[in-house]
Design an enzyme around this catalytic site. Structure first.
Site, short mmCIF file in Angstrom:
data_model
loop_
_atom_site.label_atom_id
_atom_site.label_comp_id
_atom_site.label_asym_id
_atom_site.label_seq_id
_atom_site.Cartn_x
_atom_site.Cartn_y
_atom_site.Cartn_z
N SER A 80 -7.57 -2.49 2.02
CA SER A 80 -6.45 -3.44 2.08
C SER A 80 -6.95 -4.86 1.83
O SER A 80 -7.48 -5.16 0.75
CB SER A 80 -5.73 -3.28 3.42
OG SER A 80 -4.49 -3.93 3.40
N ASP A 205 0.35 5.92 0.69
CA ASP A 205 0.33 4.53 1.14
C ASP A 205 1.75 3.98 1.22
O ASP A 205 2.45 3.86 0.22
CB ASP A 205 -0.50 3.69 0.15
CG ASP A 205 -0.88 2.34 0.71
OD1 ASP A 205 -0.10 1.76 1.48
OD2 ASP A 205 -1.97 1.85 0.36
N HIS A 234 -2.28 4.37 4.31
CA HIS A 234 -2.86 3.09 3.88
C HIS A 234 -4.24 2.82 4.49
O HIS A 234 -5.09 2.20 3.85
CB HIS A 234 -1.90 1.96 4.26
CG HIS A 234 -2.39 0.61 3.87
ND1 HIS A 234 -2.56 0.22 2.55
CD2 HIS A 234 -2.77 -0.47 4.63
CE1 HIS A 234 -2.99 -1.02 2.50
NE2 HIS A 234 -3.15 -1.46 3.75
#
Length: 257
Positions: A80, A205, A234
């Site tokens: 991320s 995700d 995610h």
């Protein structure tokens, strides 16, 4: 320092901490040094030096810490926000290889590709802060762990109540969440890669769907290697740490061979 003996740097996502890698690190084996860092302004990391804090400030801080460790270049894996930082560190010449896992930063400013993700994360922060006193007892129930972590993991019930409560604590204690979730910055195109880059997108995700943000990533990093991590959300370190470790090691080994 050669590619073979360069350490591996692990960078976490926004409002998390280095402990999200705890189950991945043992699966990486003992062939190289592993450095896990908690980002500036996050719980357990260095305090933010200014507000609003920018992603660039976090990257500058990582560079300073690498300099303090006498590490000019490292293999870098990030999830991320950490994936975004990994790519920018490569742009600065600090990466031997990069494995960016569902990286942030691949959006069009003001478009749904950015707004939907940040809105979802803002709701997560608000709910966590309101219910933080109930987090510990709620996380003792596997079904509730899975439900409460559904936006970042498919199988939140596979981690312990203590681990899940730690994630909520990291989220609520992050001092730069408002700054980072308000950013208009994004990852600029890299037509010529500074090092081998693997972009590994989580199949399920819900924050940065591969059908939206993954498409933008392919346009901006046309020479990167793209893979899909099956059956994970995610933050795949929650769902399948062994898969994450294998993906990182493969990205390094492909460059070493």
């Amino acid at each position: 320092m050669t590619a073979t003996d360069a350490p591996l740097l692990l960078l976490h996502g926004v409002m998390m901490s280095e402990t999200v890698w705890d189950e991945v690190i043992p699966a990486l084996g003992d062939r190289r040094e592993v450095i896990a860092m908690t980002a500036m302004g996050h719980r357990g990391g260095p305090p933010a030096t200014r507000h609003p804090t920018r992603v660039e400030d976090l990257i500058d801080d990582v560079e300073r810490r690498l300099d303090d460790l006498a590490v000019p270049r490292a293999h870098i894996a990030g999830n991320s926000l950490g994936g975004w930082m990994s790519i920018e560190l490569a742009r600065r010449g600090r990466a031997v290889t990069v494995c960016a896992i569902s990286p942030a930063g691949f959006w069009d400013t003001g478009a749904a590709s950015n707004h939907d993700a940040t809105a979802r994360l803002r709701r997560e922060v608000a709910l966590a802060r309101v219910g933080r006193h109930l987090a510990a007892p709620a996380m003792r129930v596997p079904l509730l762990r899975r439900t409460l972590l559904r936006n970042i993991a498919d199988h939140g019930d596979r981690i312990t109540a203590a681990q899940a409560t730690k994630i909520v604590g990291d989220l609520t204690a992050c001092a730069v969440s408002t700054d980072l979730l308000s950013t208009r910055a994004q990852i600029a195109p890299l037509r010529a890669l500074p090092c081998p880059i693997t972009v590994a997108w989580a199949e399920h995700d819900r924050i940065f769907p591969p059908s939206v943000n993954g498409v933008i990533a392919r346009l901006r990093l046309p020479d990167a290697r793209f893979v899909v991590l099956s059956g994970v959300g995610h933050v795949p370190m929650i769902d399948d740490p062994a898969l994450v470790a294998a993906t990182i090691l493969e990205s390094i080994e492909r460059a070493d061979s």
